[in-house]
Design an enzyme around this catalytic site. Sequence first.
Site, PDB file in Angstrom:
ATOM      1  CG  ASP A 161      -1.515   1.271   1.596  1.00  0.00           C
ATOM      2  OD1 ASP A 161      -2.239   1.783   0.735  1.00  0.00           O
ATOM      3  OD2 ASP A 161      -1.286   1.787   2.702  1.00  0.00           O
TER       4      ASP A 161
ATOM      5  CG  ASP B  88      -1.483   7.792   0.280  1.00  0.00           C
ATOM      6  OD1 ASP B  88      -2.251   7.633  -0.679  1.00  0.00           O
ATOM      7  OD2 ASP B  88      -0.507   8.574   0.239  1.00  0.00           O
TER       8      ASP B  88
ATOM      9  CB  ALA C  38      -7.148  22.384  -7.160  1.00  0.00           C
TER      10      ALA C  38
ATOM     11  CG  ASP D 210      -2.124   2.890   6.298  1.00  0.00           C
ATOM     12  OD1 ASP D 210      -2.572   3.949   6.806  1.00  0.00           O
ATOM     13  OD2 ASP D 210      -2.483   2.469   5.183  1.00  0.00           O
TER      14      ASP D 210
ATOM     15  CB  THR E 220      -7.477   3.764  -2.841  1.00  0.00           C
ATOM     16  OG1 THR E 220      -6.971   4.364  -1.655  1.00  0.00           O
ATOM     17  CG2 THR E 220      -7.943   2.375  -2.548  1.00  0.00           C
ATOM     18  CB  THR E 221      -3.176   7.433  -3.657  1.00  0.00           C
ATOM     19  OG1 THR E 221      -3.151   8.852  -3.567  1.00  0.00           O
ATOM     20  CG2 THR E 221      -1.883   6.950  -4.291  1.00  0.00           C
TER      21      THR E 221
ATOM     22  NE  ARG F   9     -10.646  10.290   2.179  1.00  0.00           N
ATOM     23  CZ  ARG F   9      -9.432   9.882   1.817  1.00  0.00           C
ATOM     24  NH1 ARG F   9      -8.446  10.730   1.689  1.00  0.00           N
ATOM     25  NH2 ARG F   9      -9.197   8.617   1.552  1.00  0.00           N
TER      26      ARG F   9
ATOM     27  N   GLY G 137      -9.827  10.228  -2.856  1.00  0.00           N
ATOM     28  CA  GLY G 137     -10.000  11.653  -2.573  1.00  0.00           C
ATOM     29  C   GLY G 137     -11.277  12.235  -3.151  1.00  0.00           C
TER      30      GLY G 137
HETATM   31  C1  XBP Z   1      -5.143   6.241   0.736  1.00  0.00           C
HETATM   32  C2  XBP Z   1      -6.338   6.886   0.206  1.00  0.00           C
HETATM   33  C3  XBP Z   1      -6.177   8.025  -0.749  1.00  0.00           C
HETATM   34  C4  XBP Z   1      -5.446   9.191  -0.074  1.00  0.00           C
HETATM   35  C5  XBP Z   1      -5.685  10.483  -0.834  1.00  0.00           C
HETATM   36  O1  XBP Z   1      -4.662   5.419  -0.292  1.00  0.00           O
HETATM   37  O2  XBP Z   1      -7.439   6.451   0.519  1.00  0.00           O
HETATM   38  O3  XBP Z   1      -7.488   8.431  -1.099  1.00  0.00           O
HETATM   39  O4  XBP Z   1      -6.000   9.359   1.223  1.00  0.00           O
HETATM   40  O5  XBP Z   1      -5.221  10.336  -2.166  1.00  0.00           O
HETATM   41  P1  XBP Z   1      -3.826   4.057   0.080  1.00  0.00           P
HETATM   42  P2  XBP Z   1      -6.208  10.743  -3.391  1.00  0.00           P
HETATM   43  O6  XBP Z   1      -4.638   2.917  -0.523  1.00  0.00           O
HETATM   44  O7  XBP Z   1      -2.479   4.247  -0.589  1.00  0.00           O
HETATM   45  O8  XBP Z   1      -3.711   3.952   1.599  1.00  0.00           O
HETATM   46  O9  XBP Z   1      -6.715  12.127  -3.110  1.00  0.00           O
HETATM   47  O10 XBP Z   1      -5.327  10.666  -4.622  1.00  0.00           O
HETATM   48  O11 XBP Z   1      -7.291   9.708  -3.368  1.00  0.00           O
HETATM   49 MG    MG Z   2      -2.957   3.254   3.299  1.00  0.00          MG
END
Ligand code: XBP
Ligand code: MG
Length: 242
Positions: free
Chosen positions: A12, A14, A87, A187, A126-127, A58, A55
């Site tokens: 993963d 983030d 942005a 995480d 998921t980023t 969200r 994002g």
């Molecule tokens: C974590 C997420 C992402 C980030 C924000 O991804 O859920 O949405 O919080 O990034 P991971 P974006 O699976 O790596 O933990 O604004 O690009 O979604």
């Molecule tokens: Mg993560």
Amino acid sequence: MNAAALQGLIFDVDGTLADTEPLHCTAFNEAFARAGLDWHWDAPTYLGLLAVAGGKERIAHWQRTQRTPGEAEWTARTPEVAALHQAKTAIYTGLVERGEIRLREGVEPLLREARAGGLRLAIATTTTPANIDALLTSTLGRDWRREFFEVVEDAQTAPHLKPDPLVYRQALARLGLPAEACVAFEDSINGLRASLAAGLATVVTPSHFTQDQDFRGALRVMPSLRDVRLERLLEWRQAIAA
Ligand code: XBP
Ligand code: MG
């Protein structure tokens, strides 16, 4: 089980490779301010919003909680959401490219040990793709794909976001490896649910935002990857394969 039995590691991004969520939150808030919106996500609010993967999703979720009666509900496909998220991504990648973030403790040594041991590496996140490239270019150098991660599955390639297992299933398919020959690193509870649903033994290294979540089913829950080396991964994996 010999070393060959562990052939791939899937990470993963983030919260796992780097503690990026505080920077994501800063970028969201800056994007809202520049758009003239009076939205501001403090840490407790953002912690709750992290239950919503993605994002765009969200932002749309937040708008639905803030909208006035009669105001249209936003979705991830609403034009205003795309503009705000574009942005935000530009602000976030700018912060990362300025060296505002480092890989978490133990991550790079494990990546290097795995590559030296002939293991294949993949990303399942998921980023947004731009965020991955900014983070890994600034921390591992511009050749990060060639030197480390041959497979990258992200919000663009796997549109059903965690806890859906799609991103992990696609990473395994592109590696051409069975889940039994790999270990995943996460995480968050959303991420763990996704990796477990894909049949992957998973090491969890909680971040500040996720430290109170329920990680039952994890292969191990560790404060960081500092003490996680291939030998221990093999021992842990062997114990559940026996
Ligand atoms: C974590 C997420 C992402 C980030 C924000 O991804 O859920 O949405 O919080 O990034 P991971 P974006 O699976 O790596 O933990 O604004 O690009 O979604
Ligand atoms: Mg993560």
